[in-house]
Design a protein around this motif. Structure first.
Motif, PDB file in Angstrom:
ATOM      1  N   CYS A 148       0.852  -1.186   0.000  1.00  0.00           N
ATOM      2  CA  CYS A 148       0.000   0.000   0.000  1.00  0.00           C
ATOM      3  C   CYS A 148       0.895   1.246   0.000  1.00  0.00           C
ATOM      4  O   CYS A 148       1.851   1.339   0.762  1.00  0.00           O
ATOM      5  CB  CYS A 148      -0.904  -0.023   1.223  1.00  0.00           C
ATOM      6  SG  CYS A 148      -1.808   1.518   1.483  1.00  0.00           S
ATOM      7  N   CYS A 163      -6.733   2.122   4.273  1.00  0.00           N
ATOM      8  CA  CYS A 163      -6.227   3.465   4.010  1.00  0.00           C
ATOM      9  C   CYS A 163      -7.173   4.256   3.131  1.00  0.00           C
ATOM     10  O   CYS A 163      -7.243   5.473   3.214  1.00  0.00           O
ATOM     11  CB  CYS A 163      -4.862   3.411   3.337  1.00  0.00           C
ATOM     12  SG  CYS A 163      -3.555   2.958   4.481  1.00  0.00           S
ATOM     13  N   CYS A 165       0.280   3.113   3.693  1.00  0.00           N
ATOM     14  CA  CYS A 165       0.716   2.535   4.969  1.00  0.00           C
ATOM     15  C   CYS A 165       1.929   1.621   4.808  1.00  0.00           C
ATOM     16  O   CYS A 165       2.582   1.271   5.789  1.00  0.00           O
ATOM     17  CB  CYS A 165      -0.422   1.786   5.661  1.00  0.00           C
ATOM     18  SG  CYS A 165      -0.922   0.280   4.812  1.00  0.00           S
ATOM     19  N   CYS A 192      -4.572   0.158   0.178  1.00  0.00           N
ATOM     20  CA  CYS A 192      -5.354  -0.911   0.802  1.00  0.00           C
ATOM     21  C   CYS A 192      -6.723  -0.382   1.226  1.00  0.00           C
ATOM     22  O   CYS A 192      -6.951   0.826   1.264  1.00  0.00           O
ATOM     23  CB  CYS A 192      -4.599  -1.508   1.990  1.00  0.00           C
ATOM     24  SG  CYS A 192      -4.574  -0.474   3.470  1.00  0.00           S
ATOM     25  N   ARG A 195      -0.659  -5.839   1.166  1.00  0.00           N
ATOM     26  CA  ARG A 195      -2.072  -6.169   1.340  1.00  0.00           C
ATOM     27  C   ARG A 195      -2.764  -6.227  -0.016  1.00  0.00           C
ATOM     28  O   ARG A 195      -2.190  -5.832  -1.027  1.00  0.00           O
ATOM     29  CB  ARG A 195      -2.766  -5.062   2.155  1.00  0.00           C
ATOM     30  CG  ARG A 195      -2.401  -5.087   3.613  1.00  0.00           C
ATOM     31  CD  ARG A 195      -3.131  -4.005   4.352  1.00  0.00           C
ATOM     32  NE  ARG A 195      -2.912  -4.138   5.796  1.00  0.00           N
ATOM     33  CZ  ARG A 195      -3.274  -3.238   6.679  1.00  0.00           C
ATOM     34  NH1 ARG A 195      -3.874  -2.129   6.295  1.00  0.00           N
ATOM     35  NH2 ARG A 195      -3.058  -3.438   7.957  1.00  0.00           N
TER      36      ARG A 195
HETATM   37 ZN   LIG Z   1      -2.735   0.994   3.535  1.00  0.00          ZN
END
Ligand SMILES: [Zn+2]
Length: 226
Positions: free
Chosen positions: A10, A51, A13, A48, A17
């Motif tokens: 991601c 987020c 972050c 993701c 994922r």
């Molecule tokens: Zn994320």
């Protein structure tokens, strides 16, 4: 939702994922006539669900606030006539409208019923700016991941010192929607300095830091801020 998902890091972050390609600049800011434009490449990053999803409501609010700040350009008018009018008519339209009107203050220096709007007093608006800057840092390969607590943002209130203004990298997105500039400093705690102007009128300033900062968010409207 039919959106293509893939495993990736991601951009916001940094976690590995399931991600979807998400617009760095909230896509609601674009008038529908721009949707057909093939000349303009929208900036997207892998993000993701965590987020991205929690902020879609903030993106709508951001669009509404930007559209109401200042006089209407053709792009603003198109967004205003279409999606904003439709969104205020929906079930949660009243809440959305109130969210915007809470940021407005009478402007007695102008004739008639004029109001000023203060986007810098709204934590959700500033959160959207931080997210845009984080996405742009990744997109320009300046930093792989910038966490939310490494960005400070506010409405630009003072002129920029000329040495900054001369050194910045100009990186237009789509000038009548967003144009932005940045300067990578990367000294001590400061990584980079950003200027983002929306709809050719509202300019935000942001700093990206190399370490976490305590983000101060205004909890209510502060007198004298703009
Ligand atoms: Zn994320």
């Amino acid at each position: 939702m039919g959106k293509k998902q893939r495993w990736d890091n991601c951009a916001l972050c940094g976690e590995f994922r399931l991600t979807t390609r998400e617009h760095v600049v909230p896509k609601g800011l674009y008038p529908e006539s721009k949707g057909a434009s093939s000349t303009f490449q929208r900036i997207t990053v892998a993000a993701c669900f965590d987020c991205n999803n929690g902020t879609s409501d903030d993106d709508v609010h951001f669009r509404n606030v930007m559209a109401m700040s200042g006089d209407a350009s053709p792009s603003v008018r198109e967004v205003w006539e279409g999606p904003i009018r439709r969104s205020f008519g929906k079930v949660d339209g009243r809440r959305r409208a109130l969210d915007v009107f809470k940021l407005m203050k009478p402007a007695p220096e102008f004739e008639g019923n004029r109001y000023m709007i203060y986007p810098g007093n709204d934590p959700r608006v500033l959160g959207t700016i931080r997210k845009v800057v984080r996405g742009l840092c990744h997109h320009h390969r300046l930093l792989a991941v910038v966490k939310n607590d490494k960005v400070w943002a506010d409405v630009l209130k003072y002129p920029i010192p000329t040495e900054f203004a001369e050194a910045v990298v100009i990186a237009h997105a789509e000038p009548d929607i967003l144009d932005y500039k940045y300067l990578v400093v990367d000294e001590d705690e400061l990584h980079s300095f950003w200027l983002l102007r929306f709809y050719e009128r509202t300019t935000f300033i942001a700093f990206v830091f190399n370490k976490s900062i305590a983000i101060e968010e205004p909890d209510s409207m502060v007198e004298g801020a703009s």
